[in-house]
Design an enzyme around this catalytic site. Structure first.
Site, PDB file in Angstrom:
ATOM      1  N   HIS A  95       0.810  -1.332  -0.092  1.00 17.60           N
ATOM      2  CA  HIS A  95      -0.025   0.074   0.150  1.00 17.60           C
ATOM      3  C   HIS A  95       0.361   1.396   0.165  1.00 17.60           C
ATOM      4  O   HIS A  95       0.733   2.271  -0.734  1.00 17.60           O
ATOM      5  CB  HIS A  95      -1.173   0.209   1.151  1.00 17.60           C
ATOM      6  CG  HIS A  95       0.005   0.359   2.456  1.00 17.60           C
ATOM      7  ND1 HIS A  95      -0.077  -0.610   3.676  1.00 17.60           N
ATOM      8  CD2 HIS A  95       0.319   2.079   3.095  1.00 17.60           C
ATOM      9  CE1 HIS A  95       0.427  -0.360   4.771  1.00 17.60           C
ATOM     10  NE2 HIS A  95       0.239   0.701   4.216  1.00 17.60           N
ATOM     11  N   ASP A 144      -0.477  -7.429   1.362  1.00 17.22           N
ATOM     12  CA  ASP A 144       0.449  -6.393   1.685  1.00 17.22           C
ATOM     13  C   ASP A 144       1.605  -6.115   1.512  1.00 17.22           C
ATOM     14  O   ASP A 144       2.233  -5.755   2.133  1.00 17.22           O
ATOM     15  CB  ASP A 144      -0.678  -5.410   2.294  1.00 17.22           C
ATOM     16  CG  ASP A 144      -0.431  -4.051   2.804  1.00 17.22           C
ATOM     17  OD1 ASP A 144       0.418  -3.741   2.010  1.00 17.22           O
ATOM     18  OD2 ASP A 144      -0.769  -2.798   3.074  1.00 17.22           O
ATOM     19  N   SER A 241       4.917   2.286   7.653  1.00 19.69           N
ATOM     20  CA  SER A 241       4.147   0.953   6.827  1.00 19.69           C
ATOM     21  C   SER A 241       4.688   0.912   6.345  1.00 19.69           C
ATOM     22  O   SER A 241       6.072   1.780   5.796  1.00 19.69           O
ATOM     23  CB  SER A 241       3.233   1.705   6.305  1.00 19.69           C
ATOM     24  OG  SER A 241       1.941   2.592   7.062  1.00 19.69           O
ATOM     25  N   GLY A 242       4.954  -0.441   6.041  1.00 20.20           N
ATOM     26  CA  GLY A 242       6.084  -0.951   5.421  1.00 20.20           C
ATOM     27  C   GLY A 242       6.957  -1.799   6.449  1.00 20.20           C
ATOM     28  O   GLY A 242       8.095  -2.584   5.453  1.00 20.20           O
TER      29      GLY A 242
END
Length: 317
Positions: A95, A144, A241-242
């Site tokens: 994402h 994801d 994120s990630g």
């Protein structure tokens, strides 16, 4: 005939003695030499990280900043985090990419503490290719996951190391401290903190995380992991994120990438822990995209190959 054999024998001997140049190594997940922090004494550190703290230089040598070029902001800006899993591959959340699918928009910055202040060991790498899971669903937590392949290899040192990946789900107990790290504070709005932050978290059983009043109705699947601190105030936010959910296994003295940060719903609030995609569920996907991916051979290797090919051709004639 002996005179014509000498160049080929000499080249073969050089390769046998010294191996191919560093740039000729194939890309791949390391089977050894991963998950270590050369600058950190694990025996002294232990589980002393409590709350949201500033990480010292070299604390998490596999953590990278994925930065995207912003014309109106005057250059590259931090978008997401990622984890170095080999000398030219970074694992992150799908994402993070959204509409920026062109790898030319991106750069990977490795060996950072302050987000925009370089050190002598900090390096930038351009991106050759971005691989997003083919079954990734934008508005869910399903699949994801994404890979960034770097144009040029990185050299490992005390500040830059790959993290280990689990082949199967690993049993995490009280003897396995787990951590998160990134450049975002715990506030709901997710303001960037320019100094790298770190927190210790606990793994929350999925049957608790999926029930009311936690994430009931949010589609928590078996592929995810929930983690939070005991106080419920240390989990990940948008800019993290990630990034990695990483756990230490004292029996092998290594850190493993247990999860990838995929959700920042109400970050820092009780009953809304961080949600991480379990990497062990995607080991086949990761390996399948490593097969056939070899490094860009440097000029020395090209010259050796062409010379050997030329000599062999003339010997046949």
């Amino acid at each position: 005939m002996r005179r014509r054999l000498r160049p080929a024998l000499s080249l073969a001997l050089l390769v046998l003695l010294y191996g191919p140049p560093p740039g000729a190594r194939p890309s791949g997940v390391p089977t050894h030499g991963c998950g270590t922090r050369p600058l950190i004494d694990e025996k002294k550190t232990g589980t002393q990280i409590v709350g949201d703290n500033e990480a010292q230089l070299g604390s998490w040598p596999w953590l990278v900043s994925l930065q995207i070029y912003r014309v109106f902001q005057g250059g590259y800006r931090h978008r997401c985090c990622g984890s170095l899993i080999s000398n030219n591959l970074v694992l992150t959340a799908a994402h993070c990419i959204k509409e920026w699918v062109n790898p030319e928009y991106w750069r990977v910055v490795i060996g950072l503490r302050h987000l925009y202040k370089r050190h002598s060991h900090t390096i930038n790498r351009r991106v050759r290719e971005i691989v997003v899971h083919s079954h990734f669903k934008v508005n869910s937590y399903d699949n994801d996951i994404a890979l960034f392949e770097l144009i040029k290899f990185v050299e490992y040192d005390d500040y830059i190391q790959p993290i280990c990946l689990p082949d199967i789900p690993l049993l995490v107990t009280d003897k396995n401290p787990c951590y998160i790290s990134g450049w975002v504070g715990k506030e709901e709005k997710g303001d960037l903190k320019y100094i790298l932050q770190e927190s210790q978290v606990d793994i929350i059983p999925l049957y608790i995380c999926a029930r009311h009043p936690w994430y009931s109705g949010h589609g928590i699947s078996r592929d995810v992991i929930c983690a939070d601190s005991a106080s419920g105030h240390e989990n990940t936010c948008q800019g993290d994120s990630g990034g990695p959910l990483m756990c230490y296994f004292p029996n092998v003295s290594k850190y493993y990438l247990i999860g990838i940060t995929i959700s920042s719903v109400s970050c820092g609030q009780q009953k809304y822990p961080g949600i991480y995609l379990g990497t062990s569920h995607f080991s086949d996907w990761i390996v399948s995209h490593l097969r056939g991916r070899t490094s860009t051979v440097n000029i020395k290797c090209v010259l050796i190959f062409l010379t050997v090919k030329w000599v062999t051709f003339h010997l046949v004639l």
